[in-house]
Design a protein around this motif. Structure first.
Motif, short mmCIF file in Angstrom:
data_model
loop_
_atom_site.label_atom_id
_atom_site.label_comp_id
_atom_site.label_asym_id
_atom_site.label_seq_id
_atom_site.Cartn_x
_atom_site.Cartn_y
_atom_site.Cartn_z
N ASN A 1 -0.50 24.46 7.18
CA ASN A 1 -0.38 23.13 7.80
C ASN A 1 -1.18 23.00 9.09
OD1 ASN A 1 2.78 23.56 6.52
ND2 ASN A 1 1.50 21.89 5.82
N GLN A 2 -2.28 23.76 9.19
CA GLN A 2 -3.19 23.63 10.33
C GLN A 2 -4.59 23.31 9.84
OE1 GLN A 2 -2.47 23.78 13.83
NE2 GLN A 2 -0.50 23.42 12.83
N ALA A 3 -5.24 22.38 10.51
CA ALA A 3 -6.60 21.99 10.13
C ALA A 3 -7.59 23.05 10.59
CB ALA A 3 -6.94 20.65 10.78
N SER A 4 -8.78 23.03 10.01
CA SER A 4 -9.80 24.00 10.43
C SER A 4 -11.19 23.37 10.39
CB SER A 4 -9.77 25.24 9.54
OG SER A 4 -10.45 24.95 8.33
N GLU A 5 -12.14 24.11 10.94
CA GLU A 5 -13.54 23.71 11.04
C GLU A 5 -14.12 23.24 9.69
OE1 GLU A 5 -14.99 23.79 14.19
OE2 GLU A 5 -16.57 22.73 13.10
N GLY B 1 -1.05 12.05 11.44
CA GLY B 1 -0.10 13.14 11.71
C GLY B 1 0.04 13.46 13.19
N ASP B 2 -0.90 13.00 14.02
CA ASP B 2 -0.72 13.13 15.48
C ASP B 2 0.45 12.26 15.94
OD1 ASP B 2 -2.81 14.87 15.95
OD2 ASP B 2 -4.05 13.45 17.08
N ILE B 3 0.67 11.15 15.21
CA ILE B 3 1.77 10.24 15.57
C ILE B 3 3.07 10.78 14.99
CG2 ILE B 3 2.66 7.88 15.40
CD1 ILE B 3 -0.28 6.96 15.01
N ASP B 4 3.07 11.03 13.70
CA ASP B 4 4.27 11.53 13.04
C ASP B 4 3.85 12.30 11.78
OD1 ASP B 4 7.11 11.42 13.47
OD2 ASP B 4 7.26 10.42 11.52
N LYS C 1 -4.23 19.71 16.35
CA LYS C 1 -3.31 20.86 16.28
C LYS C 1 -2.01 20.44 15.59
CE LYS C 1 -5.04 23.49 20.21
NZ LYS C 1 -6.08 22.59 20.71
N SER C 2 -1.93 19.16 15.24
CA SER C 2 -0.71 18.67 14.60
C SER C 2 -0.62 19.16 13.15
CB SER C 2 -0.72 17.13 14.56
OG SER C 2 -0.93 16.61 15.84
N TRP C 3 0.54 18.98 12.57
CA TRP C 3 0.76 19.31 11.15
C TRP C 3 -0.25 18.56 10.28
CZ3 TRP C 3 1.47 16.22 6.96
CH2 TRP C 3 2.00 16.78 5.81
N VAL C 4 -0.86 19.28 9.35
CA VAL C 4 -1.68 18.61 8.31
C VAL C 4 -1.23 19.11 6.94
CG1 VAL C 4 -3.77 18.28 9.72
CG2 VAL C 4 -3.53 20.37 8.39
N ARG C 5 -1.48 18.34 5.93
CA ARG C 5 -1.15 18.76 4.56
C ARG C 5 -2.11 19.90 4.16
NH1 ARG C 5 -0.76 14.45 2.99
NH2 ARG C 5 1.48 14.35 2.95
N ASN C 6 -1.58 20.95 3.55
CA ASN C 6 -2.46 22.04 3.10
C ASN C 6 -3.46 21.50 2.09
OD1 ASN C 6 -1.25 23.92 4.72
ND2 ASN C 6 0.25 24.54 3.16
#
Ligand code: GCU
Length: 423
Positions: free
Chosen positions: A165-169, A197-200, A151-156
């Protein structure tokens, strides 16, 4: 005629491949590398020579302080305890692999990271492990449906279905070629990973999110010029995973090899330098700020990396923008900070942005320190042919191909890990 046009087409593709990986306006010509003086790891700042292992301990302190204050930034000390809970444990791959997912709270107030462990299911005792962070989320590492989506920030990334900035299936299993879990577990090792990205989160947020928002090296709310950037935060997170592994029966916490690709290969080197518990360090295509010598200014430069990624290093690193000659250290000394533990540096032939020659020279110039401490260093003097690994206390290969981490690379890391454990 047809054969000639096929050849011409192949050449164009080859050239396109090279061009894509290399931003324009940077140095890719070996003949134009500037003159530079390589700092001697075996000479104290006052000019005295390091002769014994006791001298080296002091000199190591000097070098460490320089990397910490000028490049990566200071990190907080180890928290008193960490909390971990299991969220998944089952066998996969026809019962051959035990897949586990553990949630670890890095500090009392967060963040919580999800750690994925692939263990050889038939192991009778504790197993050695490769531990490394991943770029796109744990669910991209393996297609198993129960691996949680971060659920952490991810790069598009349209290809991975990452929007807002959210991951998906859609990304499930998409990065599995980078994590040869079958190959690793067949060799008797565990593969352990966590989404970086879970860390920072990997953007310049002025310490507002991720680990930086929860724990700081000093009382200050603002990053100080010598305090940690994101690479140091990711490395600190890796150390907390080792804290957890020390409490765990399945893995031998004294036989953990830290591994990383690219920015995460810069991270694995700093993790190895800061945490002596890692049994060995593997840095794949890590380039500028990783294994490549900064003073060569070949491919990515200090100014470019500080401009594109201002949050990776501490602010003091900006002093060396277009000014690499003033750096009191260079990256061979980062490798030396890992000595006497074995270190593996790997390049890819088309990855000129990361400067394969500069990565090789770091391995070569770290050798005197390894020789002093272990009697051995890098076993070759000249840049090797592609796909010709040299595996020893300092290991190196240049794989034919692009910027990536592949089953070929993993095969060498497994050989390296086995050799290191048998010594
Ligand atoms: C960019 C950056 C490199 C980095 C790489 C990566 O290319 O310039 O320094 O290693 O991203 O992490 O993929």
């Amino acid at each position: 005629m047809i054969r000639r046009s096929i050849l011409a087409f192949a050449l164009i593709i080859l050239l396109m491949d090279n061009i894509q990986a290399q931003p324009k306006g940077y140095l890719y010509d070996e003949d134009k590398v500037p003159q530079f003086v390589i700092p001697d790891p075996l000479k104290f700042q006052n000019g005295e020579v390091v002769k014994t292992t006791t001298d080296w301990k002091k000199r190591r302190g000097e070098i460490f302080n320089l990397f910490e204050s000028q490049i990566f930034g200071k990190s907080p000390s180890r928290p008193k305890s960490i909390k971990a809970t299991s969220s998944l444990s089952k066998t996969i791959a026809n019962g051959k692999i035990l897949l586990r997912q553990i949630e670890i709270e890095l500090t009392d107030s967060g963040p919580t990271v999800s750690v994925l462990m692939f263990l050889p299911a038939n192991a009778t005792g504790q197993v050695p492990a490769f531990l490394g962070l991943n770029f796109n989320g744990n669910h991209t590492v393996h297609p198993d449906k129960e691996i949680a989506i971060t659920k952490s920030w991810v790069r598009n990334n349209g290809g991975l279905g990452a929007k807002n900035n959210q991951a998906s299936e859609m990304g499930r299993g998409a990065s599995q070629s980078r994590w040869s879990v079958q190959q690793i577990t067949d060799a008797g090792f565990a593969a352990i990973t966590c989404y970086y990205g879970d860390i920072d989160p990997d953007f310049d947020d002025g310490w507002k999110n991720g680990l930086h928002a929860h724990i700081r090296p000093s009382q200050s709310n603002q990053p100080q010029a010598d305090e940690w950037g994101s690479i140091a935060a990711w490395s600190w997170g890796l150390s907390r995973i080792v804290d957890y592994l020390e409490t765990e029966d399945a893995v031998d916490a004294k036989s953990v090899f830290v591994v990383g690709h690219s920015r995460l290969g810069k991270t694995s080197l700093w993790a190895g330098a800061t945490d002596p518990r890692f049994a060995g360090v593997i840095s794949n295509n890590s380039g500028c700020g990783g294994a490549a010598l900064s003073k060569r200014a070949f491919g990515e430069t200090v100014k470019r990396i500080n401009t594109s990624f201002p949050h990776w290093f501490c602010d003091n690193f900006n002093k060396y923008n277009d000014n690499e000659q003033e750096l009191p250290v260079d990256q061979h000394m980062l490798l030396a900070l890992c000595a006497p533990r074995p270190v593996y540096i790997a390049s890819a032939s088309k990855d000129l942005w990361a400067d394969p020659m500069g990565e090789f020279l770091s391995a070569k110039y770290a050798s005197p320190v390894y020789k002093l401490l272990t009697g051995n260093g890098l076993n070759i003097d000249d840049f090797p042919n592609v796909n010709t690994p040299t595996i020893g206390v300092i290991s190196y290969h240049v794989r034919d191909g692009k910027h990536d981490i592949t089953p070929y690379d993993w095969q060498q890391y497994i050989t390296f890990g086995k050799k290191a454990l048998s010594n």
